[in-house]
Design a protein around this motif. Structure first.
Motif, PDB file in Angstrom:
ATOM      1  N   ARG A 174      -3.343-109.872  26.333  1.00 52.22           N
ATOM      2  CA  ARG A 174      -3.498-108.857  25.286  1.00 52.22           C
ATOM      3  C   ARG A 174      -2.415-107.792  25.423  1.00 52.22           C
ATOM      4  N   PRO A 175      -1.833-107.365  24.306  1.00 53.95           N
ATOM      5  CA  PRO A 175      -0.728-106.401  24.393  1.00 53.95           C
ATOM      6  C   PRO A 175      -1.132-105.039  24.932  1.00 53.95           C
ATOM      7  N   ASP A 176      -2.397-104.669  24.782  1.00 52.46           N
ATOM      8  CA  ASP A 176      -2.805-103.329  25.214  1.00 52.46           C
ATOM      9  C   ASP A 176      -3.323-103.292  26.649  1.00 52.46           C
ATOM     10  N   ILE A 177      -3.166-104.401  27.354  1.00 53.35           N
ATOM     11  CA  ILE A 177      -3.648-104.435  28.738  1.00 53.35           C
ATOM     12  C   ILE A 177      -2.771-103.562  29.622  1.00 53.35           C
ATOM     13  N   LYS A 178      -3.436-102.798  30.468  1.00 55.68           N
ATOM     14  CA  LYS A 178      -2.718-101.946  31.414  1.00 55.68           C
ATOM     15  C   LYS A 178      -2.750-102.614  32.783  1.00 55.68           C
ATOM     16  N   HIS A 179      -1.593-102.938  33.305  1.00 53.49           N
ATOM     17  CA  HIS A 179      -1.537-103.506  34.652  1.00 53.49           C
ATOM     18  C   HIS A 179      -1.162-102.403  35.644  1.00 53.49           C
ATOM     19  N   GLY A 180      -1.436-102.665  36.894  1.00 55.18           N
ATOM     20  CA  GLY A 180      -1.027-101.698  37.917  1.00 55.18           C
ATOM     21  C   GLY A 180      -2.174-100.867  38.429  1.00 55.18           C
ATOM     22  N   GLY A 181      -1.843 -99.925  39.300  1.00 57.34           N
ATOM     23  CA  GLY A 181      -2.852 -99.175  40.025  1.00 57.34           C
ATOM     24  C   GLY A 181      -3.709 -98.284  39.146  1.00 57.34           C
ATOM     25  N   PHE A 182      -4.880 -98.023  39.628  1.00 60.78           N
ATOM     26  CA  PHE A 182      -5.818 -97.150  38.929  1.00 60.78           C
ATOM     27  C   PHE A 182      -5.537 -95.698  39.322  1.00 60.78           C
ATOM     28  N   THR A 183      -5.713 -94.814  38.368  1.00 63.95           N
ATOM     29  CA  THR A 183      -5.528 -93.397  38.648  1.00 63.95           C
ATOM     30  C   THR A 183      -6.809 -92.813  39.224  1.00 63.95           C
ATOM     31  N   LYS A 184      -6.696 -91.597  39.753  1.00 65.12           N
ATOM     32  CA  LYS A 184      -7.882 -90.929  40.291  1.00 65.12           C
ATOM     33  C   LYS A 184      -8.907 -90.674  39.193  1.00 65.12           C
ATOM     34  N   GLU A 185      -8.385 -90.371  38.003  1.00 62.43           N
ATOM     35  CA  GLU A 185      -9.306 -90.140  36.886  1.00 62.43           C
ATOM     36  C   GLU A 185     -10.098 -91.409  36.590  1.00 62.43           C
TER      37      GLU A 185
ATOM     38  N   LYS B 106      -6.024-126.495  18.327  1.00 59.70           N
ATOM     39  CA  LYS B 106      -5.177-126.026  17.222  1.00 59.70           C
ATOM     40  C   LYS B 106      -3.835-125.513  17.735  1.00 59.70           C
ATOM     41  N   ALA B 107      -3.892-124.818  18.878  1.00 64.33           N
ATOM     42  CA  ALA B 107      -2.665-124.214  19.404  1.00 64.33           C
ATOM     43  C   ALA B 107      -1.801-125.217  20.163  1.00 64.33           C
ATOM     44  N   GLY B 108      -2.374-126.377  20.437  1.00 65.09           N
ATOM     45  CA  GLY B 108      -1.628-127.372  21.184  1.00 65.09           C
ATOM     46  C   GLY B 108      -1.670-127.171  22.681  1.00 65.09           C
ATOM     47  N   LEU B 109      -2.774-126.603  23.144  1.00 62.37           N
ATOM     48  CA  LEU B 109      -2.922-126.363  24.582  1.00 62.37           C
ATOM     49  C   LEU B 109      -3.977-127.298  25.163  1.00 62.37           C
ATOM     50  N   ASN B 110      -3.700-127.831  26.316  1.00 62.83           N
ATOM     51  CA  ASN B 110      -4.672-128.690  26.976  1.00 62.83           C
ATOM     52  C   ASN B 110      -5.515-127.851  27.940  1.00 62.83           C
ATOM     53  N   ARG B 111      -6.235-126.900  27.363  1.00 57.35           N
ATOM     54  CA  ARG B 111      -7.047-125.976  28.141  1.00 57.35           C
ATOM     55  C   ARG B 111      -8.436-125.854  27.526  1.00 57.35           C
ATOM     56  N   CYS B 112      -9.369-125.413  28.334  1.00 51.92           N
ATOM     57  CA  CYS B 112     -10.706-125.114  27.842  1.00 51.92           C
ATOM     58  C   CYS B 112     -10.638-123.832  27.009  1.00 51.92           C
ATOM     59  N   GLY B 113     -11.417-123.791  25.956  1.00 53.45           N
ATOM     60  CA  GLY B 113     -11.420-122.612  25.098  1.00 53.45           C
ATOM     61  C   GLY B 113     -11.797-121.342  25.841  1.00 53.45           C
ATOM     62  N   LYS B 114     -12.733-121.493  26.746  1.00 52.92           N
ATOM     63  CA  LYS B 114     -13.153-120.327  27.517  1.00 52.92           C
ATOM     64  C   LYS B 114     -12.023-119.816  28.391  1.00 52.92           C
ATOM     65  N   SER B 115     -11.250-120.759  28.894  1.00 47.60           N
ATOM     66  CA  SER B 115     -10.118-120.385  29.734  1.00 47.60           C
ATOM     67  C   SER B 115      -9.076-119.621  28.902  1.00 47.60           C
ATOM     68  N   CYS B 116      -8.880-120.081  27.658  1.00 52.07           N
ATOM     69  CA  CYS B 116      -7.937-119.401  26.756  1.00 52.07           C
ATOM     70  C   CYS B 116      -8.411-117.973  26.482  1.00 52.07           C
ATOM     71  N   ARG B 117      -9.689-117.866  26.194  1.00 46.49           N
ATOM     72  CA  ARG B 117     -10.253-116.542  25.903  1.00 46.49           C
ATOM     73  C   ARG B 117     -10.039-115.599  27.080  1.00 46.49           C
ATOM     74  N   LEU B 118     -10.341-116.098  28.278  1.00 45.61           N
ATOM     75  CA  LEU B 118     -10.227-115.279  29.480  1.00 45.61           C
ATOM     76  C   LEU B 118      -8.772-114.859  29.718  1.00 45.61           C
ATOM     77  N   ARG B 119      -7.871-115.816  29.542  1.00 46.51           N
ATOM     78  CA  ARG B 119      -6.460-115.529  29.765  1.00 46.51           C
ATOM     79  C   ARG B 119      -5.966-114.452  28.798  1.00 46.51           C
ATOM     80  N   TRP B 120      -6.412-114.564  27.569  1.00 45.95           N
ATOM     81  CA  TRP B 120      -5.995-113.590  26.557  1.00 45.95           C
ATOM     82  C   TRP B 120      -6.598-112.214  26.859  1.00 45.95           C
ATOM     83  N   LEU B 121      -7.881-112.186  27.078  1.00 44.66           N
ATOM     84  CA  LEU B 121      -8.566-110.903  27.268  1.00 44.66           C
ATOM     85  C   LEU B 121      -8.136-110.193  28.541  1.00 44.66           C
ATOM     86  N   ASN B 122      -7.903-110.965  29.590  1.00 42.36           N
ATOM     87  CA  ASN B 122      -7.639-110.343  30.891  1.00 42.36           C
ATOM     88  C   ASN B 122      -6.159-110.185  31.207  1.00 42.36           C
ATOM     89  N   TYR B 123      -5.312-110.847  30.448  1.00 46.59           N
ATOM     90  CA  TYR B 123      -3.905-110.810  30.855  1.00 46.59           C
ATOM     91  C   TYR B 123      -2.919-110.677  29.706  1.00 46.59           C
TER      92      TYR B 123
END
Length: 261
Positions: free
Chosen positions: A63-74, A44-61
């Motif tokens: 998504r707007p609320d994803i926090k990148h960078g180092g982990f805090t001590k907490e 539907k989106a016009g991507l030549n990718r596996c659906g699972k790959s799309c899901r993973l890319r969205w969830l892990n990278y």
DNA sequence: AAGGGAGGCAACCGCGGCTAG
DNA sequence: CCTAGCCGCGGTTGCCTCCCT
């Protein structure tokens, strides 16, 4: 008969995502969502990718609320706490306790950094752990391990290796085990574990019952004098040298075995 | 400066659970 | 109840970068 593949692997692109693919996927998902079907989404989106790959890319990278960078001590503390009380099969539960972090993030972070630090005994720069015998009036031959609150990462490590306590061992005379205390570290752990378990529909495993061995030391007027983990010799399988000197190397080896290292 | 090793991380694989038909 | 298909997850792989020799 094996499971049918979710897509034609020979005819879909694999490997790293390009900026253009990211943009297409992000725009599509922000506009239409996944429609409850990841498998059909790439077409539907016009991507030549596996659906699972799309899901993973969205969830892990993407998504707007994803926090990148180092982990805090907490965050380190939370990961250690949950890992050591719940084990390795709940990365998603651990991640759910860390806003903006994904299970993949947490898993990678644990496997590449945190696990090594734990095994090396390097848990926190300001971790202060001391072991002392409990004053006689509190009971005989029991040991009390105390740690400052900044040593949160350390405490589950201890409870993890010392999972042989007698669950129903009564608090020594003079000590009050108060499961309702708000500032009780053990309660915080228990609460977190319960929430995590509820979130994942898991039942709380027997290992978490070791949290019952977190005690507040309270004076007669009910004030918390100290808090920590009571180490009782009843079912304790480690030598007293370990406790008195707190042999980190030996303990680390035990954990390494536990972790399959 | 170059090569090799280690570390970090994104992505893939395959299994179990769930659910609709 | 059975089966097929999707989702979500943990384990693993492989590539890229950095650092050390």
């Amino acid at each position: 008969m094996g499971r049918a593949p979710c897509c034609d692997k020979a005819n879909v692109k694999r490997g790293p995502w390009s900026a253009e693919e990211d943009s297409i996927l992000k725009n599509y998902l922000e506009q239409f969502g996944n429609g409850g079907n990841w498998i059909a989404l790439p077409k539907k989106a016009g991507l030549n990718r596996c659906g699972k790959s799309c899901r993973l890319r969205w969830l892990n990278y993407l998504r707007p609320d994803i926090k990148h960078g180092g982990f805090t001590k907490e965050e380190d503390t939370i990961i250690c706490n949950l890992y050591c009380t719940m084990g390795t099969h709940v990365w998603s539960v651990i991640a759910s306790q860390l806003p903006g972090r994904t299970d993949n993030d947490v898993k990678n972070y644990w496997n590449t950094k945190l696990k090594k630090n734990v095994l090396a005994g390097k848990l926190s720069d300001n971790t202060q752990v001391s072991v002392s015998t409990i004053p006689e009036e509190f009971g005989n031959s029991s040991y009390y391990l105390s740690a400052d609150s900044a040593a949160g990462a350390f405490l589950p490590y201890v409870s993890d290796i010392n999972c042989y306590y007698h669950q129903n061992h009564p608090a020594p005379q003079g000590m009050i085990f108060d499961p309702s205390a708000n500032s009780n570290y053990g309660n915080k752990m228990t609460s977190t574990t319960q929430e995590a378990a509820a979130a994942s529909s898991l039942s709380i495993s027997s290992s978490s019952s070791t949290l019952e061995n977190n005690y507040d030391l309270r004076s007669a007027n009910g004030n918390v004098e100290d808090e920590g983990i009571l180490l009782d010799d009843f079912d304790f399988e480690y030598s007293y040298e370990l406790l008195n000197g707190f042999d980190f190397e030996k303990a680390s080896n035990e954990v390494a075995q536990c972790l399959g290292g």
